[in-house]
Design a protein around this motif. Structure first.
Motif, PDB file in Angstrom:
ATOM      1  N   TYR A 303      23.800  -0.515 -13.900  1.00  0.00           N
ATOM      2  CA  TYR A 303      22.508   0.163 -13.910  1.00  0.00           C
ATOM      3  C   TYR A 303      22.572   1.403 -14.810  1.00  0.00           C
ATOM      4  N   ASN A 304      21.378   1.908 -15.146  1.00  0.00           N
ATOM      5  CA  ASN A 304      21.242   3.229 -15.756  1.00  0.00           C
ATOM      6  C   ASN A 304      22.135   3.345 -16.993  1.00  0.00           C
ATOM      7  N   LEU A 305      21.897   2.495 -17.972  1.00  0.00           N
ATOM      8  CA  LEU A 305      22.753   2.388 -19.145  1.00  0.00           C
ATOM      9  C   LEU A 305      22.233   3.291 -20.270  1.00  0.00           C
ATOM     10  N   PRO A 306      23.071   4.196 -20.782  1.00  0.00           N
ATOM     11  CA  PRO A 306      22.641   5.076 -21.865  1.00  0.00           C
ATOM     12  C   PRO A 306      22.156   4.296 -23.084  1.00  0.00           C
ATOM     13  N   THR A 307      21.193   4.870 -23.784  1.00  0.00           N
ATOM     14  CA  THR A 307      20.578   4.222 -24.930  1.00  0.00           C
ATOM     15  C   THR A 307      21.325   4.554 -26.228  1.00  0.00           C
ATOM     16  N   GLN A 308      21.049   3.739 -27.240  1.00  0.00           N
ATOM     17  CA  GLN A 308      21.580   4.042 -28.571  1.00  0.00           C
ATOM     18  C   GLN A 308      21.031   5.370 -29.069  1.00  0.00           C
ATOM     19  N   ASN A 309      19.783   5.649 -28.719  1.00  0.00           N
ATOM     20  CA  ASN A 309      19.153   6.911 -29.100  1.00  0.00           C
ATOM     21  C   ASN A 309      19.969   8.094 -28.594  1.00  0.00           C
ATOM     22  N   LEU A 310      20.389   8.047 -27.339  1.00  0.00           N
ATOM     23  CA  LEU A 310      21.184   9.130 -26.784  1.00  0.00           C
ATOM     24  C   LEU A 310      22.551   9.203 -27.457  1.00  0.00           C
ATOM     25  N   TYR A 311      23.196   8.054 -27.630  1.00  0.00           N
ATOM     26  CA  TYR A 311      24.512   8.040 -28.259  1.00  0.00           C
ATOM     27  C   TYR A 311      24.440   8.666 -29.653  1.00  0.00           C
ATOM     28  N   ASP A 312      23.436   8.298 -30.429  1.00  0.00           N
ATOM     29  CA  ASP A 312      23.300   8.817 -31.784  1.00  0.00           C
ATOM     30  C   ASP A 312      22.966  10.304 -31.788  1.00  0.00           C
ATOM     31  N   PHE A 313      22.228  10.750 -30.772  1.00  0.00           N
ATOM     32  CA  PHE A 313      21.833  12.158 -30.703  1.00  0.00           C
ATOM     33  C   PHE A 313      23.044  13.082 -30.684  1.00  0.00           C
ATOM     34  N   PHE A 314      24.110  12.648 -30.048  1.00  0.00           N
ATOM     35  CA  PHE A 314      25.305  13.491 -29.939  1.00  0.00           C
ATOM     36  C   PHE A 314      25.994  13.703 -31.285  1.00  0.00           C
ATOM     37  N   GLY A 315      25.898  12.741 -32.181  1.00  0.00           N
ATOM     38  CA  GLY A 315      26.653  12.861 -33.413  1.00  0.00           C
ATOM     39  C   GLY A 315      28.129  12.997 -33.121  1.00  0.00           C
ATOM     40  N   ASN A 316      28.746  14.035 -33.649  1.00  0.00           N
ATOM     41  CA  ASN A 316      30.180  14.267 -33.420  1.00  0.00           C
ATOM     42  C   ASN A 316      30.453  15.255 -32.299  1.00  0.00           C
ATOM     43  N   ASP A 317      29.431  15.614 -31.552  1.00  0.00           N
ATOM     44  CA  ASP A 317      29.638  16.541 -30.443  1.00  0.00           C
ATOM     45  C   ASP A 317      30.618  15.933 -29.449  1.00  0.00           C
ATOM     46  N   PRO A 318      31.672  16.662 -29.070  1.00  0.00           N
ATOM     47  CA  PRO A 318      32.681  16.101 -28.168  1.00  0.00           C
ATOM     48  C   PRO A 318      32.160  15.751 -26.783  1.00  0.00           C
ATOM     49  N   ARG A 319      30.983  16.211 -26.430  1.00  0.00           N
ATOM     50  CA  ARG A 319      30.415  15.867 -25.126  1.00  0.00           C
ATOM     51  C   ARG A 319      29.911  14.429 -25.075  1.00  0.00           C
ATOM     52  N   ARG A 320      29.866  13.762 -26.221  1.00  0.00           N
ATOM     53  CA  ARG A 320      29.450  12.355 -26.220  1.00  0.00           C
ATOM     54  C   ARG A 320      30.400  11.517 -25.380  1.00  0.00           C
ATOM     55  N   GLU A 321      31.693  11.691 -25.561  1.00  0.00           N
ATOM     56  CA  GLU A 321      32.658  10.896 -24.807  1.00  0.00           C
ATOM     57  C   GLU A 321      32.702  11.311 -23.342  1.00  0.00           C
ATOM     58  N   VAL A 322      32.399  12.563 -23.062  1.00  0.00           N
ATOM     59  CA  VAL A 322      32.326  13.022 -21.671  1.00  0.00           C
ATOM     60  C   VAL A 322      31.163  12.349 -20.955  1.00  0.00           C
ATOM     61  N   THR A 323      30.060  12.176 -21.662  1.00  0.00           N
ATOM     62  CA  THR A 323      28.813  11.690 -21.076  1.00  0.00           C
ATOM     63  C   THR A 323      28.695  10.178 -21.105  1.00  0.00           C
ATOM     64  N   ILE A 324      29.138   9.556 -22.195  1.00  0.00           N
ATOM     65  CA  ILE A 324      28.882   8.132 -22.435  1.00  0.00           C
ATOM     66  C   ILE A 324      30.192   7.385 -22.624  1.00  0.00           C
ATOM     67  N   LEU A 325      30.349   6.305 -21.876  1.00  0.00           N
ATOM     68  CA  LEU A 325      31.450   5.377 -22.102  1.00  0.00           C
ATOM     69  C   LEU A 325      30.987   4.307 -23.087  1.00  0.00           C
ATOM     70  N   ASP A 326      31.577   4.306 -24.281  1.00  0.00           N
ATOM     71  CA  ASP A 326      31.367   3.240 -25.256  1.00  0.00           C
ATOM     72  C   ASP A 326      32.368   2.146 -24.920  1.00  0.00           C
ATOM     73  N   LEU A 327      31.916   1.124 -24.210  1.00  0.00           N
ATOM     74  CA  LEU A 327      32.839   0.164 -23.622  1.00  0.00           C
ATOM     75  C   LEU A 327      33.648  -0.587 -24.677  1.00  0.00           C
ATOM     76  N   GLU A 328      33.018  -1.054 -25.719  1.00  0.00           N
ATOM     77  CA  GLU A 328      33.744  -1.813 -26.741  1.00  0.00           C
ATOM     78  C   GLU A 328      34.808  -0.945 -27.409  1.00  0.00           C
ATOM     79  N   ALA A 329      34.475   0.309 -27.691  1.00  0.00           N
ATOM     80  CA  ALA A 329      35.449   1.207 -28.304  1.00  0.00           C
ATOM     81  C   ALA A 329      36.604   1.491 -27.338  1.00  0.00           C
TER      82      ALA A 329
END
Length: 488
Positions: A303-329
């Motif tokens: 449930y409650n799966l982050p969007t591509q829009n949110l992932y892209d919004f972070f850019g290189n901000d290190p909080r991206r990995e804190v907030t979003i699990l990129d499962l394939e990566a």
């Protein structure tokens, strides 16, 4: 029904039939009218008020799914259909999740009012502190309701009889806000900065919530004043947790960053038929990876799966990995990626998961660990306090102080300071809230209160979707006296 006390939620004529906290021996020996005879009775009743805050999973889901941050996900589009309707902005007056929001919060208010109705039956040293805690929690329930539904019936310090149900009108939200502020002022005046019993409401929590309530009403000067006092006085020692990457692990709960936290345990309490009965937090299990077999994470319901829009919004901000699990990566980085497997639910898939509230293998509850995560809900953490203060200062022309509080958060994240001013500074603060707080259930309300919802949320209609519809069944139970919110 077996209860410490029986509370009828007169506004919704709904009963919460879960004996979450206490066993009665013998059954039926006490009822509502011969309770509150000892300090222990009051203490147990207050626990019952705290109990209803554990429905916070709805805040995480709706606050994210209604926004541009995430999609509903799940097994299919009929799996928790109400969340999919909210996701697509096609929700109406028949929606189980929205009805739960109304029922659960009014149930909590009814429990709080029942205590105030009996407050004069007994005096004991801790009574004023307990009543102040209950005042805070009632304010929190009403604040939730007014955010979702706008004008709502305001009932204070008493239960209402079944005969009154069809006579209750919706109260203008301005009056509800006045009561919320009054309750929070009582809590601020009475409560201590710290309490040896973890999870009890404190003065700092009350000040933080009042700052948020004022900010949502655009009372920026007053919000700046209370948040400034909280930050500068700070006798509780609030501070940003140093290790941002590990802050969301269960072992790092109840730290200096936690200002207002709703506690959970790994105990069961309920099941899928009664999520309100749970002691654990169901959100991490619902957010976890469907049929996952692999390291670190547990399997769950996607449930409650982050969007591509949110992932892209972070850019290189290190909080991206804190907030979003990129499962394939994540899988590709493991030593044996071919040994890892998972499934994709029919309710939608983005490849991303909420990495703040997610099931991990060493944080499982018992016995059904999809429902029993011990992860607390951080309703207000100190980073949020700093960002709310930054916004309030910027709105009142104190750009220097706004940048100071904003950059404290950015420095913890390891990103450059903001040097902007004026309108651009406000935009930077709004962006920072998304970078820092995504996944925590705030995004939809931030978009609505700042007037940015229509440009960010597909299908959002101005003049309609700022509020959610009153559940139709509640309108019917109120004798049809309540008008539906505009557009529904």
């Amino acid at each position: 029904m077996k209860k410490l006390y029986i509370i009828i939620l007169a506004l919704t004529m709904s009963l919460v039939s879960c004996d979450q906290w206490l066993d009665i021996e013998p059954e039926y020996a006490q009822d509502a009218e011969n309770f509150f005879n000892t300090e222990e009775d009051f203490q147990r009743a207050v626990i019952g008020v705290y109990d209803l805050m554990q429905t916070n999973y709805l805040q995480i889901w709706i606050g994210e799914i209604a926004s541009d941050n995430s999609i509903a996900g799940g097994e299919s589009v009929n799996d928790t259909q109400g969340l999919h309707e909210i996701d697509n902005m096609v929700h109406g007056g028949v929606n189980n999740e929205l009805r739960d929001v109304m029922r659960f919060n009014y149930s909590g208010i009814a429990r709080a009012n029942f205590i105030f109705e009996n407050q004069d039956k007994l005096d004991f040293p801790a009574k004023e502190r307990l009543l102040a805690e209950v005042s805070f929690i009632r304010a929190y329930f009403y604040f939730t309701l007014v955010n979702y539904f706008g004008d709502m019936p305001l009932i204070v310090d008493r239960r209402i009889s079944i005969n009154e149900v069809t006579q209750v009108e919706r109260t203008p939200k301005e009056q509800i806000y006045a009561q919320i502020e009054q309750d929070l002022d009582r809590a601020i005046e009475v409560l201590p900065w710290t309490n040896p019993e973890v999870g009890r409401i404190t003065k700092g929590a009350a000040m933080a919530l009042k700052g948020k309530v004022l900010l949502y009403q655009q009372k920026f000067s007053e919000a700046a004043q209370v948040l400034d006092e909280l930050i500068t006085t700070n006798q509780a020692g609030y501070a940003l947790f140093t290790d941002m990457n590990n802050m969301w692990l269960a072992i790092n709960q109840n730290t200096s960053e936690d200002v207002f936290t709703i506690q959970h345990s790994g105990l069961q309490g309920g099941d899928y038929g009664c999520l309100v009965c749970l002691q654990g937090n169901p959100a991490p299990g619902f957010h976890a990876i469907r049929n996952y077999v692999g390291p670190l994470y547990g399997d769950g319901n996607s449930y409650n799966l982050p969007t591509q829009n949110l992932y892209d919004f972070f850019g290189n901000d290190p909080r991206r990995e804190v907030t979003i699990l990129d499962l394939e990566a994540f899988i590709a980085a493991q030593p044996n990626p071919s040994d890892i497997s998972f499934a994709i639910g029919g309710g939608g898939h983005t490849g991303y998961y909420n990495n703040k509230y997610i099931k991990r293998n060493d944080e499982r509850g018992l016995p059904d660990d999809d429902l029993t995560s011990p992860l607390n809900y951080r309703a207000i953490r100190f980073a949020d306090v700093l960002l709310m203060a930054a916004e309030a200062f910027a709105q009142t022309g104190n750009d220097s102080r706004a940048r100071t509080e904003l950059n404290k958060v950015r420095q913890r994240a390891g990103v450059p300071d903001i040097t902007s001013s004026g309108t651009q500074l406000l935009e930077d603060i709004y962006s920072e809230r998304r970078l820092e707080l995504s996944g925590e259930g705030y995004r939809f309300w931030d978009l609505v209160r700042t007037g940015k919802a229509a440009e960010a949320i597909s299908g959002f209609q101005v003049g309609k979707h700022e509020l959610f519809p009153i559940p139709q069944v509640e309108i019917d139970l109120a004798g049809g006296r309540w008008s539906q919110n505009p557009g529904y």
